[in-house]
Design an enzyme around this catalytic site. Structure first.
Site, PDB file in Angstrom:
ATOM      1  N   ASP A  80      14.794 -21.367 -13.719  1.00  0.00           N
ATOM      2  CA  ASP A  80      15.579 -22.425 -13.096  1.00  0.00           C
ATOM      3  C   ASP A  80      14.752 -23.421 -12.289  1.00  0.00           C
ATOM      4  O   ASP A  80      15.256 -24.049 -11.366  1.00  0.00           O
ATOM      5  CB  ASP A  80      16.627 -21.775 -12.193  1.00  0.00           C
ATOM      6  CG  ASP A  80      16.000 -20.695 -11.311  1.00  0.00           C
ATOM      7  OD1 ASP A  80      14.793 -20.791 -11.027  1.00  0.00           O
ATOM      8  OD2 ASP A  80      16.717 -19.749 -10.921  1.00  0.00           O
ATOM      9  N   GLU A  84      15.654 -15.729 -19.274  1.00  0.00           N
ATOM     10  CA  GLU A  84      16.332 -15.460 -17.988  1.00  0.00           C
ATOM     11  C   GLU A  84      17.529 -16.402 -17.813  1.00  0.00           C
ATOM     12  O   GLU A  84      17.678 -17.099 -16.811  1.00  0.00           O
ATOM     13  CB  GLU A  84      15.387 -15.570 -16.790  1.00  0.00           C
ATOM     14  CG  GLU A  84      15.888 -14.860 -15.546  1.00  0.00           C
ATOM     15  CD  GLU A  84      15.011 -15.092 -14.321  1.00  0.00           C
ATOM     16  OE1 GLU A  84      14.770 -16.230 -13.924  1.00  0.00           O
ATOM     17  OE2 GLU A  84      14.555 -14.076 -13.740  1.00  0.00           O
ATOM     18  N   GLU A  97      18.000 -24.629  -7.868  1.00  0.00           N
ATOM     19  CA  GLU A  97      17.918 -23.677  -8.983  1.00  0.00           C
ATOM     20  C   GLU A  97      19.266 -23.447  -9.678  1.00  0.00           C
ATOM     21  O   GLU A  97      19.328 -23.345 -10.904  1.00  0.00           O
ATOM     22  CB  GLU A  97      17.326 -22.349  -8.499  1.00  0.00           C
ATOM     23  CG  GLU A  97      15.838 -22.408  -8.160  1.00  0.00           C
ATOM     24  CD  GLU A  97      15.548 -23.000  -6.785  1.00  0.00           C
ATOM     25  OE1 GLU A  97      16.500 -23.240  -6.001  1.00  0.00           O
ATOM     26  OE2 GLU A  97      14.363 -23.227  -6.472  1.00  0.00           O
ATOM     27  N   HIS A 124      10.094 -18.631   0.870  1.00  0.00           N
ATOM     28  CA  HIS A 124       9.717 -19.964   0.393  1.00  0.00           C
ATOM     29  C   HIS A 124      10.889 -20.875   0.042  1.00  0.00           C
ATOM     30  O   HIS A 124      10.714 -22.074  -0.106  1.00  0.00           O
ATOM     31  CB  HIS A 124       8.810 -19.852  -0.852  1.00  0.00           C
ATOM     32  CG  HIS A 124       9.555 -19.462  -2.097  1.00  0.00           C
ATOM     33  ND1 HIS A 124      10.208 -20.373  -2.887  1.00  0.00           N
ATOM     34  CD2 HIS A 124       9.747 -18.265  -2.692  1.00  0.00           C
ATOM     35  CE1 HIS A 124      10.773 -19.743  -3.911  1.00  0.00           C
ATOM     36  NE2 HIS A 124      10.509 -18.474  -3.813  1.00  0.00           N
ATOM     37  N   ARG A 179      13.714 -23.498  -0.697  1.00  0.00           N
ATOM     38  CA  ARG A 179      13.992 -24.811  -0.112  1.00  0.00           C
ATOM     39  C   ARG A 179      15.145 -24.779   0.880  1.00  0.00           C
ATOM     40  O   ARG A 179      15.097 -25.391   1.941  1.00  0.00           O
ATOM     41  CB  ARG A 179      14.332 -25.810  -1.227  1.00  0.00           C
ATOM     42  CG  ARG A 179      13.172 -26.678  -1.665  1.00  0.00           C
ATOM     43  CD  ARG A 179      13.634 -27.659  -2.757  1.00  0.00           C
ATOM     44  NE  ARG A 179      12.711 -28.779  -2.920  1.00  0.00           N
ATOM     45  CZ  ARG A 179      11.546 -28.722  -3.538  1.00  0.00           C
ATOM     46  NH1 ARG A 179      11.113 -27.596  -4.038  1.00  0.00           N
ATOM     47  NH2 ARG A 179      10.786 -29.808  -3.652  1.00  0.00           N
ATOM     48  N   HIS A 210       3.230 -18.806   1.030  1.00  0.00           N
ATOM     49  CA  HIS A 210       3.384 -19.782  -0.059  1.00  0.00           C
ATOM     50  C   HIS A 210       2.610 -21.047   0.317  1.00  0.00           C
ATOM     51  O   HIS A 210       2.435 -21.358   1.492  1.00  0.00           O
ATOM     52  CB  HIS A 210       4.878 -20.068  -0.213  1.00  0.00           C
ATOM     53  CG  HIS A 210       5.266 -20.832  -1.439  1.00  0.00           C
ATOM     54  ND1 HIS A 210       5.047 -22.183  -1.565  1.00  0.00           N
ATOM     55  CD2 HIS A 210       5.874 -20.440  -2.582  1.00  0.00           C
ATOM     56  CE1 HIS A 210       5.502 -22.586  -2.747  1.00  0.00           C
ATOM     57  NE2 HIS A 210       6.010 -21.544  -3.388  1.00  0.00           N
TER      58      HIS A 210
HETATM   59  C1  UD1 Z   1       9.201 -23.937  -6.841  1.00  0.00           C
HETATM   60  C2  UD1 Z   1      10.543 -23.917  -7.580  1.00  0.00           C
HETATM   61  C3  UD1 Z   1      11.344 -22.693  -7.170  1.00  0.00           C
HETATM   62  C4  UD1 Z   1      10.523 -21.425  -7.342  1.00  0.00           C
HETATM   63  C5  UD1 Z   1       9.191 -21.571  -6.621  1.00  0.00           C
HETATM   64  C6  UD1 Z   1       8.314 -20.378  -6.886  1.00  0.00           C
HETATM   65  C7  UD1 Z   1      11.599 -26.082  -8.088  1.00  0.00           C
HETATM   66  C8  UD1 Z   1      12.375 -27.206  -7.561  1.00  0.00           C
HETATM   67  N1  UD1 Z   1      11.301 -25.088  -7.199  1.00  0.00           N
HETATM   68  O1  UD1 Z   1       9.485 -24.075  -5.464  1.00  0.00           O
HETATM   69  O2  UD1 Z   1      12.514 -22.603  -7.976  1.00  0.00           O
HETATM   70  O3  UD1 Z   1      11.246 -20.347  -6.803  1.00  0.00           O
HETATM   71  O4  UD1 Z   1       8.508 -22.738  -7.083  1.00  0.00           O
HETATM   72  O5  UD1 Z   1       7.264 -20.302  -5.964  1.00  0.00           O
HETATM   73  O6  UD1 Z   1      11.246 -26.043  -9.246  1.00  0.00           O
HETATM   74  N2  UD1 Z   1       2.193 -26.594  -3.276  1.00  0.00           N
HETATM   75  C9  UD1 Z   1       0.818 -26.645  -3.280  1.00  0.00           C
HETATM   76  N3  UD1 Z   1       0.141 -25.892  -4.199  1.00  0.00           N
HETATM   77  C10 UD1 Z   1       0.778 -25.081  -5.080  1.00  0.00           C
HETATM   78  C11 UD1 Z   1       2.173 -25.045  -5.060  1.00  0.00           C
HETATM   79  C12 UD1 Z   1       2.869 -25.801  -4.165  1.00  0.00           C
HETATM   80  O7  UD1 Z   1       0.211 -27.360  -2.500  1.00  0.00           O
HETATM   81  O8  UD1 Z   1       0.109 -24.402  -5.870  1.00  0.00           O
HETATM   82  C13 UD1 Z   1       2.929 -27.409  -2.292  1.00  0.00           C
HETATM   83  C14 UD1 Z   1       2.955 -28.910  -2.646  1.00  0.00           C
HETATM   84  O9  UD1 Z   1       2.874 -29.668  -1.478  1.00  0.00           O
HETATM   85  C15 UD1 Z   1       4.336 -29.042  -3.285  1.00  0.00           C
HETATM   86  C16 UD1 Z   1       5.150 -28.066  -2.446  1.00  0.00           C
HETATM   87  O10 UD1 Z   1       4.274 -26.981  -2.225  1.00  0.00           O
HETATM   88  O11 UD1 Z   1       4.812 -30.353  -3.218  1.00  0.00           O
HETATM   89  C17 UD1 Z   1       6.424 -27.577  -3.070  1.00  0.00           C
HETATM   90  O12 UD1 Z   1       6.205 -27.139  -4.394  1.00  0.00           O
HETATM   91  P1  UD1 Z   1       7.429 -27.161  -5.458  1.00  0.00           P
HETATM   92  O13 UD1 Z   1       6.959 -26.623  -6.746  1.00  0.00           O
HETATM   93  O14 UD1 Z   1       8.091 -28.495  -5.459  1.00  0.00           O
HETATM   94  O15 UD1 Z   1       8.491 -26.210  -4.798  1.00  0.00           O
HETATM   95  P2  UD1 Z   1       8.406 -24.672  -4.450  1.00  0.00           P
HETATM   96  O16 UD1 Z   1       9.011 -24.496  -3.105  1.00  0.00           O
HETATM   97  O17 UD1 Z   1       7.065 -24.139  -4.726  1.00  0.00           O
HETATM   98  N1  UDP Z   2       3.760 -13.062  -6.001  1.00  0.00           N
HETATM   99  C1  UDP Z   2       2.370 -13.001  -6.077  1.00  0.00           C
HETATM  100  N2  UDP Z   2       1.647 -13.215  -4.938  1.00  0.00           N
HETATM  101  C2  UDP Z   2       2.214 -13.487  -3.741  1.00  0.00           C
HETATM  102  C3  UDP Z   2       3.630 -13.557  -3.671  1.00  0.00           C
HETATM  103  C4  UDP Z   2       4.364 -13.338  -4.827  1.00  0.00           C
HETATM  104  O1  UDP Z   2       1.813 -12.749  -7.138  1.00  0.00           O
HETATM  105  O2  UDP Z   2       1.496 -13.661  -2.755  1.00  0.00           O
HETATM  106  C5  UDP Z   2       4.542 -12.879  -7.231  1.00  0.00           C
HETATM  107  C6  UDP Z   2       5.571 -11.775  -7.177  1.00  0.00           C
HETATM  108  O3  UDP Z   2       5.062 -10.589  -7.744  1.00  0.00           O
HETATM  109  C7  UDP Z   2       6.741 -12.318  -7.971  1.00  0.00           C
HETATM  110  C8  UDP Z   2       6.539 -13.808  -7.972  1.00  0.00           C
HETATM  111  O4  UDP Z   2       5.272 -14.062  -7.402  1.00  0.00           O
HETATM  112  O5  UDP Z   2       6.724 -11.891  -9.321  1.00  0.00           O
HETATM  113  C9  UDP Z   2       7.626 -14.470  -7.181  1.00  0.00           C
HETATM  114  O6  UDP Z   2       7.317 -15.807  -6.967  1.00  0.00           O
HETATM  115  P1  UDP Z   2       8.085 -16.669  -5.914  1.00  0.00           P
HETATM  116  O7  UDP Z   2       8.636 -15.789  -4.850  1.00  0.00           O
HETATM  117  O8  UDP Z   2       7.165 -17.759  -5.530  1.00  0.00           O
HETATM  118  O9  UDP Z   2       9.254 -17.321  -6.784  1.00  0.00           O
HETATM  119  P2  UDP Z   2      10.720 -16.871  -7.214  1.00  0.00           P
HETATM  120  O10 UDP Z   2      10.614 -15.576  -7.920  1.00  0.00           O
HETATM  121  O11 UDP Z   2      11.550 -16.812  -5.977  1.00  0.00           O
HETATM  122  O12 UDP Z   2      11.171 -17.980  -8.090  1.00  0.00           O
END
Ligand code: UD1
Ligand code: UDP
Length: 395
Positions: free
Chosen positions: A117, A139, A153, A224, A226, A256
């Site tokens: 999602d 999924e 999501e 993490h 939003r 995160h």
């Molecule tokens: C995203 C997904 C969420 C998922 C999560 C898993 C969307 C809208 N959200 O949320 O569904 O649960 O990933 O972790 O698709 N950033 C970095 N480096 C990285 C990753 C993120 O700097 O490797 C920072 C950036 O500033 C970025 C912000 O985190 O803009 C948010 O990242 P984003 O992918 O938009 O949302 P997540 O909260 O990570």
């Molecule tokens: N995970 C990881 N390292 C971390 C935290 C989480 O490898 O420091 C893995 C965890 O095993 C899980 C996945 O990341 O499978 C979950 O990711 P996240 O919580 O970012 O996203 P969500 O599942 O909520 O979309």
């Protein structure tokens, strides 16, 4: 845009049994959990002479994705590098659809797979459907019933359901959600969740190290989402600090990369001797850490699925969950985001061994570790049928 590499035809025709070219399946992923949950499908497809997997990384996560793919032994053939610091959903969506369109037009796969999602998943499905390439949703069918929680999501997964041709539901309940929305028939299949396939694979590989520093009561925290960011997450940080103040436990928080998450958590949690804060853990270390902990506090979807497999009690720090199976199995509790209630629920488990024991059972409500196999078999069966929806732009 570079055309994706073609597989060596000799490898696909081992034994000379194949008369058709392999199915070209483009797997679009961009975030940490998508890599984790699609890796088993990529590995299964890679091992089949009937299938040619092409992994496209959107780069929605810049730092957290690449090490994850490496740990999972998945090679991305293209990286669209769309991430921006503090990206907004609309900008991310625009960049993703444009970049994915280019790669789809250049490489014309027979099918596009998306997972879950995220915005990458929604845009992968949308861009593929603009090119009339059929979409498989891994999924599928998770629902909270609240369009804005989790956000975006719940919105994304409902939209993908309207687009996808194949719907791979992790549980029977998820399949029922789809049927209730009028999406039924043989293209809705209950497969189990690939996260369990991957967990089994990782545990077989071994090599990870738990990140706790001490051997007392160990609490693993991940946050993490939003909708928790801002005041809600600051409140949760307060609850976590109160737990560490008890002095009888170590709290481990792999942070995160999101700056919004860091701003909410770091001021309340830094500098406490009972709290270990680290960068995101690699998957081998994270699974070893999960296996070593006594209690999990999380708003993560994937962690809610993995912890029950390892017999770890989970407190879900959210007001809704699309994974009620773990709660019904008695190994997870939806405690909400009120700091007082989170503290009370965690303290109860730390103080009352009987309460904890009731939640400490290894159960597998999310799958048996064979989901990827079922997904690939279903896709191959359908795609190899002469009357199937196959697009062979290069033929
Ligand atoms: C995203 C997904 C969420 C998922 C999560 C898993 C969307 C809208 N959200 O949320 O569904 O649960 O990933 O972790 O698709 N950033 C970095 N480096 C990285 C990753 C993120 O700097 O490797 C920072 C950036 O500033 C970025 C912000 O985190 O803009 C948010 O990242 P984003 O992918 O938009 O949302 P997540 O909260 O990570
Ligand atoms: N995970 C990881 N390292 C971390 C935290 C989480 O490898 O420091 C893995 C965890 O095993 C899980 C996945 O990341 O499978 C979950 O990711 P996240 O919580 O970012 O996203 P969500 O599942 O909520 O979309």
């Amino acid at each position: 845009m570079a055309v994706l590499p073609q597989r060596d035809p000799a490898r696909n025709r081992s034994g000379g049994a194949l008369t058709e070219p392999p199915i070209r399946a483009m797997i679009v992923l961009g975030t940490r959990p998508e890599a984790i949950k699609l890796a088993p499908v990529v590995r299964a497809m890679d091992a089949s002479p009937l299938c040619e997997p092409l992994v496209v990384s959107s780069g929605q996560h810049r730092e957290m994705l690449a090490p994850m793919l490496a740990a999972l032994d998945v090679k991305a053939h293209a990286d669209l590098a769309v991430m921006r610091d503090r990206q907004r959903l609309s900008g991310l969506t625009g960049r993703l659809v444009t970049a994915l369109d280019a790669v789809l037009r250049a490489d014309r796969p027979d099918v596009v797979l998306v997972q879950g999602d995220t915005t990458t998943a929604l845009c992968g499905a949308l861009a593929a459907s603009y090119e009339q390439i059929p979409v498989a949703h891994v999924e599928a069918g998770l629902r909270t019933g609240d369009l804005y929680n989790p956000f975006p999501e719940e919105l994304n997964r409902r939209l993908i359901a309207r687009i996808a041709r194949w719907h791979f539901a992790p549980t029977e309940r998820a399949a029922e959600h789809l049927r209730a929305e009028g999406i039924a028939g043989p293209d809705v299949r209950t497969t189990g969740n690939t996260v369990i396939d991957n967990l089994h694979w990782m545990l077989r590989q071994g090599g990870g190290e738990a990140a706790f520093r001490t051997t007392g009561k160990r609490i693993l925290v991940t946050l993490h989402r939003r909708e928790n960011q801002g005041g809600g997450m600051r409140g949760l940080a307060g609850a976590v600090r109160r737990l560490a103040d008890r002095g009888d436990c170590e709290v481990l928080l792999p942070l995160h990369k999101s700056p919004a998450v860091r701003e909410a958590l770091l001021p309340g949690l830094s500098g406490h001797p009972g709290i270990t804060i680290c960068e995101p853990l690699g998957y081998p270390d994270f699974t070893a850490t999960l296996a070593a902990c006594d209690l999990v506090l999380t708003d993560s979807g994937g962690v809610q699925e993995e912890a029950p497999s390892l017999g770890k009690p989970v407190l879900v720090l959210r007001t809704t969950t699309e994974r009620p199976e773990a709660i019904e199995a008695g190994v997870a509790r939806l405690v909400g985001t009120d700091p007082g209630e989170v503290y009370a629920a965690a303290s109860l488990l730390l103080d009352d061994p009987a309460e904890r024991d009731r939640m400490t059972r290894a159960v597998n409500p999310f799958g048996d570790g064979r989901a990827a196999e079922r997904i690939m078999d279903a896709l191959l069966r359908d795609c190899l049928r002469p009357d199937a929806l196959r697009r062979r732009a290069r033929d």
